[in-house]
Scaffold this motif. Structure first.
Motif, mmCIF file in Angstrom:
data_model
loop_
_atom_site.group_PDB
_atom_site.id
_atom_site.type_symbol
_atom_site.label_atom_id
_atom_site.label_comp_id
_atom_site.label_asym_id
_atom_site.label_seq_id
_atom_site.Cartn_x
_atom_site.Cartn_y
_atom_site.Cartn_z
ATOM 1 N N UNK A 269 11.593 48.420 18.520
ATOM 2 C CA UNK A 269 11.575 47.293 17.822
ATOM 3 C C UNK A 269 11.012 46.136 18.901
ATOM 4 N N UNK A 270 10.697 45.171 18.181
ATOM 5 C CA UNK A 270 10.110 43.945 18.966
ATOM 6 C C UNK A 270 10.627 42.691 18.454
ATOM 7 N N UNK A 271 10.767 41.708 19.085
ATOM 8 C CA UNK A 271 11.240 40.338 18.355
ATOM 9 C C UNK A 271 10.629 39.915 17.254
ATOM 10 N N UNK A 272 11.675 39.365 16.123
ATOM 11 C CA UNK A 272 10.952 39.100 14.947
ATOM 12 C C UNK A 272 10.078 37.859 15.032
ATOM 13 N N UNK A 273 10.178 37.251 16.120
ATOM 14 C CA UNK A 273 9.476 35.941 16.478
ATOM 15 C C UNK A 273 8.121 36.131 16.429
#
Length: 462
Positions: free
Chosen positions: A321-325
């Motif tokens: 995953x990665x930050x949705x930002x």
């Protein structure tokens, strides 16, 4: 098995020896303690003890709540068990959240047991994962509208009136819709039950490198090794904002380590009949399962299947995953799953193929944000409006749609084409489609964009 009513009185716990937090003795995360203890104790339990413990376990019938639109079972013989750490605000749990009247899921894992029972994977799904939540039945008889939000909201939607069956059903539907994995069983362990399990073992030793002061988790701890039980144990596995980077990912790691230690202690320290009974009593009272897994016998059978798995083939991992930002600059609270790595992970488990954790981690080092993938959508079906419909689906997932139009000719299959320099962005797009054709070295009419030509086989994005 009992029905879904409040539990019985608790017995006083006897103090036992402590154990150090360790990576040894791996077993199944949240369910590890009960499975290990069952292997040790059930075979020799007396009839009264067996009947009482068996009656502690709450069962819930889920089949009629899940509907027919479910993933196919692609690997008969394997098992996927959805495990939830329940953050219910009912009863003694009320102090852990103000204004929360619904049930909450604090931890979410999928345990995959291989068909040959020679390996297993425990896959954590961050509770802040921003995913699509399908329509679910609420506790008031109404249905929720499909929407996107944190994955743990699914538990709250189904459990809006304290109904564990509804909470489980909505969570299963959400996990299945987003992973393509069919869930075979469900387990839930609540906060207070977890605390009772730890207390029955005499506590677990943890060694935080720095002090932890977290008002939300009701935790105030000094740095250094110490044995935790009661509220401190609960706070330690719940704490988030006051440790490390304050993310849910850090908490997942602490929870996995804590439960490995708990499982190890259950295996090694429960030699006294009284201690064993106390632990089993607390554990079974905290469990809610689907009807097929409810009871000591099914759990014992499951434990026997698990105990032969070598330690080096029991893998704990988190969905890449990665930050949705990176996709939505204003969103600093959520993560999104990383593609194509997440899709490859789900496909491997669906086909009962062992996951190489090191390889997965290496492939996930440099995520490509969905927003950075520019797509031109062409209609190759001959049906008016298809390109616009698909473009809407893509934008909902965060893709940047540059243009829509008609393909030069009709196609028989949905196709992703791309210039070689856009191979990786093309893989991100292709991984969200069920089974597209891919054509490298072919550029579209829009510079810097991947081309999606929609065929008659298009059935939506995953």
């Amino acid at each position: 098995m009992r029905d879904e009513r409040p539990g019985r009185g608790r017995r006083r716990k006897k103090k036992g020896p402590k154990t150090r937090l360790t990576r040894r003795g791996r077993i199944l995360a949240w369910t590890g303690g009960v499975l290990a203890a069952l292997v040790l104790g059930v075979a020799g339990a007396g009839f009264w003890m067996y009947r009482h413990l068996d009656g502690n376990i709450t069962s819930t019938d889920l089949e009629h709540r899940l509907g027919d639109d479910r993933p196919d079972n692609l690997s008969p013989g394997s098992k996927n068990i959805l495990v939830v750490g329940s953050d219910s605000r009912a009863g003694a749990n009320a102090k852990y959240g103000k204004g929360l009247e619904t049930m909450q899921s604090d931890t979410l894992m999928v345990v995959h047991l291989a068909a040959d029972r020679k390996w297993a994977t425990v896959m954590s799904l961050p509770r802040d994962s921003y995913v699509r939540i399908p329509s679910c039945e609420r506790g008031d008889g109404k249905k929720s509208a499909p929407h996107s939000f944190k994955i743990n909201e699914s538990f709250a939607i189904g459990g809006s009136k304290g109904d564990i069956a509804g909470a489980a059903a909505c969570t299963i539907k959400t996990v299945e819709a987003n992973t393509g994995l069919r869930m075979d069983h469900f387990m839930s362990v609540d906060f207070q039950g977890f605390k009772g399990m730890v207390n029955a073992l005499g506590g677990i030793e943890v060694c935080p490198k720095e002090p932890i002061h977290d008002k939300k988790a009701h935790l105030d701890m000094a740095a250094g090794c110490q044995t935790v039980k009661d509220e401190k144990a609960l706070g330690y596995v719940r704490t988030r904002y006051s440790v490390g980077d304050g993310s849910d990912l850090g908490r997942i790691g602490r929870q996995q380590e804590f439960m490995r230690a708990l499982a190890e202690k259950a295996q090694k320290k429960l030699t006294s009949p009284d201690d064993l009974y106390d632990f089993l009593d607390e554990t079974t009272k905290s469990l809610t399962t689907d009807k097929d897994l409810a009871g000591l016998k099914p759990l014992y059978d499951l434990a026997n299947e698990v105990k032969g798995i070598p330690k080096d083939r029991l893998t704990f991992l988190t969905v890449p995953n990665y930050p949705r930002q990176a996709d939505v600059p204003s969103d600093r609270a959520n993560v999104v799953w990383q593609y194509p790595q997440a899709a490859e992970l789900f496909d491997k488990l669906a086909h009962d193929k062992e996951v190489d954790k090191k390889r997965l981690k290496a492939a996930s080092k440099k995520p490509i944000p969905t927003r950075s993938v520019r797509v031109q959508v062409l209609n190759g079906t001959g049906v008016s409006g298809r390109a616009a419909e698909v473009a809407k689906d893509l934008r909902a997932l965060g893709f940047t749609v540059t243009t829509t139009g008609n393909a030069p000719k009709r196609v028989g299959r949905t196709t992703v084409s791309y210039p070689e320099r856009l191979r990786r962005p093309a893989q991100v797009l292709a991984s969200r489609l069920p089974d597209p054709a891919t054509r490298g070295g072919e550029g579209g009419v829009v510079p810097g964009a991947v081309t999606l030509t929609v065929g008659p086989d298009y059935e939506g994005l995953r």
